[in-house]
Design a protein around this motif. Structure first.
Motif, short mmCIF file in Angstrom:
data_model
loop_
_atom_site.label_atom_id
_atom_site.label_comp_id
_atom_site.label_asym_id
_atom_site.label_seq_id
_atom_site.Cartn_x
_atom_site.Cartn_y
_atom_site.Cartn_z
N LEU A 185 0.69 -1.19 -0.02
CA LEU A 185 -0.03 0.02 -0.11
C LEU A 185 0.87 1.36 0.03
N HIS A 186 2.01 1.28 -0.33
CA HIS A 186 3.10 2.54 -0.22
C HIS A 186 2.46 3.77 -1.02
N PRO A 187 2.13 3.29 -2.35
CA PRO A 187 1.51 4.43 -3.14
C PRO A 187 0.54 5.42 -2.67
N LEU A 188 -0.53 4.69 -1.77
CA LEU A 188 -1.11 5.51 -1.00
C LEU A 188 -0.74 6.49 -0.08
N ASP A 189 0.38 5.83 0.62
CA ASP A 189 1.11 6.51 1.52
C ASP A 189 1.76 7.85 1.10
N LEU A 190 2.10 7.70 -0.17
CA LEU A 190 2.79 8.67 -1.07
C LEU A 190 1.75 9.84 -1.26
N VAL A 191 0.39 9.40 -1.77
CA VAL A 191 -0.28 10.37 -1.73
C VAL A 191 -0.80 11.11 -0.74
N LYS A 192 -1.11 10.33 0.34
CA LYS A 192 -1.12 11.19 1.64
C LYS A 192 -0.29 12.28 2.19
N ILE A 193 1.08 11.94 1.89
CA ILE A 193 2.01 12.77 2.31
C ILE A 193 2.00 13.88 1.24
N ARG A 194 1.78 13.68 -0.20
CA ARG A 194 1.70 14.78 -0.92
C ARG A 194 0.55 15.60 -0.54
N PHE A 195 -0.81 15.33 -0.12
CA PHE A 195 -1.88 16.14 0.09
C PHE A 195 -1.67 16.70 1.48
N ALA A 196 -0.76 16.14 2.61
CA ALA A 196 -0.81 16.50 3.73
C ALA A 196 0.19 18.06 3.60
N VAL A 197 1.04 18.02 2.77
CA VAL A 197 1.85 19.20 2.81
C VAL A 197 1.46 20.20 1.43
N SER A 198 0.46 19.98 1.08
CA SER A 198 -0.15 21.06 0.04
C SER A 198 -0.66 22.50 0.65
N ASP A 199 0.29 23.16 0.57
CA ASP A 199 0.25 24.62 1.15
C ASP A 199 -0.04 25.69 0.36
N GLY A 200 0.01 25.25 -1.04
CA GLY A 200 0.04 26.18 -1.97
C GLY A 200 1.31 26.92 -2.34
N LEU A 201 2.29 26.27 -2.08
CA LEU A 201 3.67 26.37 -2.28
C LEU A 201 3.69 26.13 -4.13
N GLU A 202 4.36 27.24 -4.71
CA GLU A 202 4.54 27.01 -6.19
C GLU A 202 4.95 25.85 -6.70
N LEU A 203 6.00 25.54 -6.22
CA LEU A 203 6.86 24.16 -6.86
C LEU A 203 6.04 22.89 -6.60
N ARG A 204 5.14 22.81 -5.81
CA ARG A 204 4.27 21.63 -5.72
C ARG A 204 3.25 21.31 -6.72
N LEU B 166 12.27 11.83 0.67
CA LEU B 166 12.42 11.17 -0.75
C LEU B 166 10.90 11.25 -1.35
N MET B 167 9.63 11.25 -0.58
CA MET B 167 8.32 11.45 -1.39
C MET B 167 7.97 12.69 -1.71
N LEU B 168 8.78 13.95 -1.03
CA LEU B 168 8.55 15.18 -1.58
C LEU B 168 9.47 15.64 -2.77
N GLN B 169 9.93 14.77 -3.62
CA GLN B 169 10.83 15.14 -4.52
C GLN B 169 9.76 15.11 -5.89
N TYR B 170 9.66 16.37 -6.38
CA TYR B 170 8.55 16.26 -7.50
C TYR B 170 9.22 16.48 -9.03
N ASP B 171 8.98 15.42 -9.77
CA ASP B 171 9.28 15.03 -11.06
C ASP B 171 8.56 16.21 -11.91
N GLY B 172 9.12 16.92 -12.87
CA GLY B 172 8.15 17.61 -13.95
C GLY B 172 8.24 18.96 -13.26
N VAL B 173 8.51 19.37 -12.30
CA VAL B 173 8.29 20.69 -11.62
C VAL B 173 9.61 21.33 -11.76
N LYS B 174 10.60 20.99 -10.99
CA LYS B 174 11.99 21.41 -10.94
C LYS B 174 12.99 20.32 -10.65
#
Length: 317
Positions: free
Chosen positions: A42-61, A150-158
Motif C-alpha cells: 500500500l505504499h503508493p497511497l502513503d505517497l499520496v497522503k504525504i503529498r496532500f498533507a503538505v499541500s500548502d499552495g507553495l508554487e513548486l508543488r 524522498l516522497m517530496l521530490q517532485y518530477d516535472g516541476v523543478k
C-alpha cells in the motif's frame, strides 16, 4: 513507566532486567513481517497522503484534484517508480517500527501482569502502548524523516529539487547538512502520535476481549482472519479520527521545501492560512491506506506469532 500504575517503583536495574525477561523474539519477527508486507502493498497511497498533507499552495508543488488524479499524474510522469518513491525507508521504518512496537508492547504488558490474576485495565493497555511507541520512535524517527524527504521530490516541476538518490544518501545528507537535529525533525508531534498507537492498541485489545467474552470463549482465544480484520479496522478508524492532525504537523516539519521554527509555528501558520481543514488534509487517502494496512499487519502478526509460539511450546514439550 511500566509498573508505576501498580504502585511499583520506577524501573531501576532490577526492574529493567525483569522487563527484558518478558522479551520474545516471536513478537519482533511477527511485527516485522506484518509491517513489511502491508507497506509494500500500500505504499503508493502513503505517497499520496504525504503529498496532500503538505499541500500548502507553495508554487513548486504539483496541483492535484483528488486521489485518482494524484496517482495518475505521478504514474504519467515517472511510472511505477514514481509511485514507490521513498519505499525503502518506508519498508525499513514500518518493518522495524511494527517489530519493535510489538516487542516492547508485549514485554511491557507481560511485565505488568506478572504475579497478577486479573487482566489489565483499559488505561494500562493505553499506557503500555504509549511507552512502546515512544521507545520505538526514538530508534526509527530518522527513517521517517528520510521517507518524507524522498516522497517530496517532485518530477516535472523543478529537476533541481531531486536532491536525494536513495535512503542512505538521504540519511547522510540530512546528517551532514542538518546534524542529528535534522534526523529528529517531527519527533515532538511523532511523540504525540504515540497516542494514536496507544488508542489503537487499547481499542484492539478491548474489542478482542469483549468479542471473545460475548462468544463465551477464553480471553486469549485465536480469532479467525475475518474477525481479526474487523477488530483491526474498527480500532484503526477510531485512532485515526482522534489523532490525524499530528501527522500533518509532522509531515510539514519534515518537508525540505518549507522552514518552520517548531510545532507551534506549524500549527499557527496552518490554522491562519487553511483553518481546521488544513489539519485534516490527506485524511481520505490515509484512511484508504492505513485501514487495510492495519488489517494486513495485524492478521500477519497474529498468525505468525501464534505459529512461532506454537513452535516454541512444541520444542519445550
Amino acid at each position: 513507566t511500566a509498573g508505576q500504575g501498580q504502585g511499583q517503583a520506577a524501573p531501576g536495574a532490577s526492574a529493567w532486567s525483569a522487563l527484558f525477561r518478558h522479551v520474545r523474539y516471536e513478537s519482533l519477527v511477527a511485527g516485522v513481517s506484518g509491517g513489511v508486507l502491508s507497506n509494500l502493498a500500500l505504499h503508493p497511497l502513503d505517497l499520496v497522503k504525504i503529498r496532500f498533507a503538505v499541500s500548502d499552495g507553495l508554487e513548486l508543488r504539483p496541483k492535484y484534484k483528488g486521489i485518482l488524479h494524484c496517482v495518475a499524474t505521478i504514474w504519467k510522469l515517472d511510472g511505477l517508480r514514481g509511485l514507490y518513491q521513498g519505499v525503502t525507508p518506508n519498508v525499513w521504518g514500518a518493518g522495524l517500527s511494527w517489530g519493535l512496537y510489538f516487542l516492547f508492547y508485549n514485554a511491557i504488558k507481560s511485565y505488568k501482569t506478572e504475579g497478577r490474576s486479573e487482566r489489565l485495565e483499559a488505561t494500562e493497555y493505553l499506557i503500555s502502548a504509549a511507552e512502546a511507541g515512544a521507545m520505538t520512535l526514538c530508534i526509527t524517527n530518522p527513517l521517517w524523516v528520510t521517507k518524507t524527504r524522498l516522497m517530496l521530490q517532485y518530477d516535472g516541476v523543478k529537476s533541481t529539487q531531486r536532491q536525494y538518490k536513495g535512503m542512505f544518501d538521504t540519511l547522510v545528507k540530512i546528517y551532514k547538512h542538518e546534524g542529528v537535529r535534522g534526523l529528529y525533525k517531527g519527533f515532538v508531534p511523532g511523540l504525540f502520535g504515540t497516542s494514536h498507537g496507544a488508542l489503537q492498541f487499547m481499542a484492539y485489545e478491548l474489542l478482542k476481549l469483549k468479542y471473545n467474552q460475548h462468544l463465551e470463549r477464553p480471553p486469549e482465544a485465536q480469532l479467525s482472519t475475518a474477525e481479526y480484520i474487523s477488530v483491526a479496522a474498527l480500532s484503526k478508524i477510531f485512532a485515526v479520527a482522534a489523532t490525524y492532525p499530528y501527522q500533518v504537523v509532522r509531515a510539514r516539519l519534515q518537508d525540505q521545501h518549507m522552514s518552520y521554527s517548531g510545532v507551534l509555528d506549524v500549527i499557527a501558520r496552518t490554522w491562519r492560512k487553511e483553518g481546521i481543514s488544513g489539519f485534516y488534509k490527506g485524511i481520505a487517502p490515509n484512511l484508504i491506506r492505513v485501514t487495510p494496512a492495519c488489517c494486513i499487519t495485524f492478521v500477519v502478526y497474529e498468525n505468525v506469532s501464534h505459529f512461532l509460539l506454537d513452535l516454541r511450546e512444541k520444542k519445550v514439550s
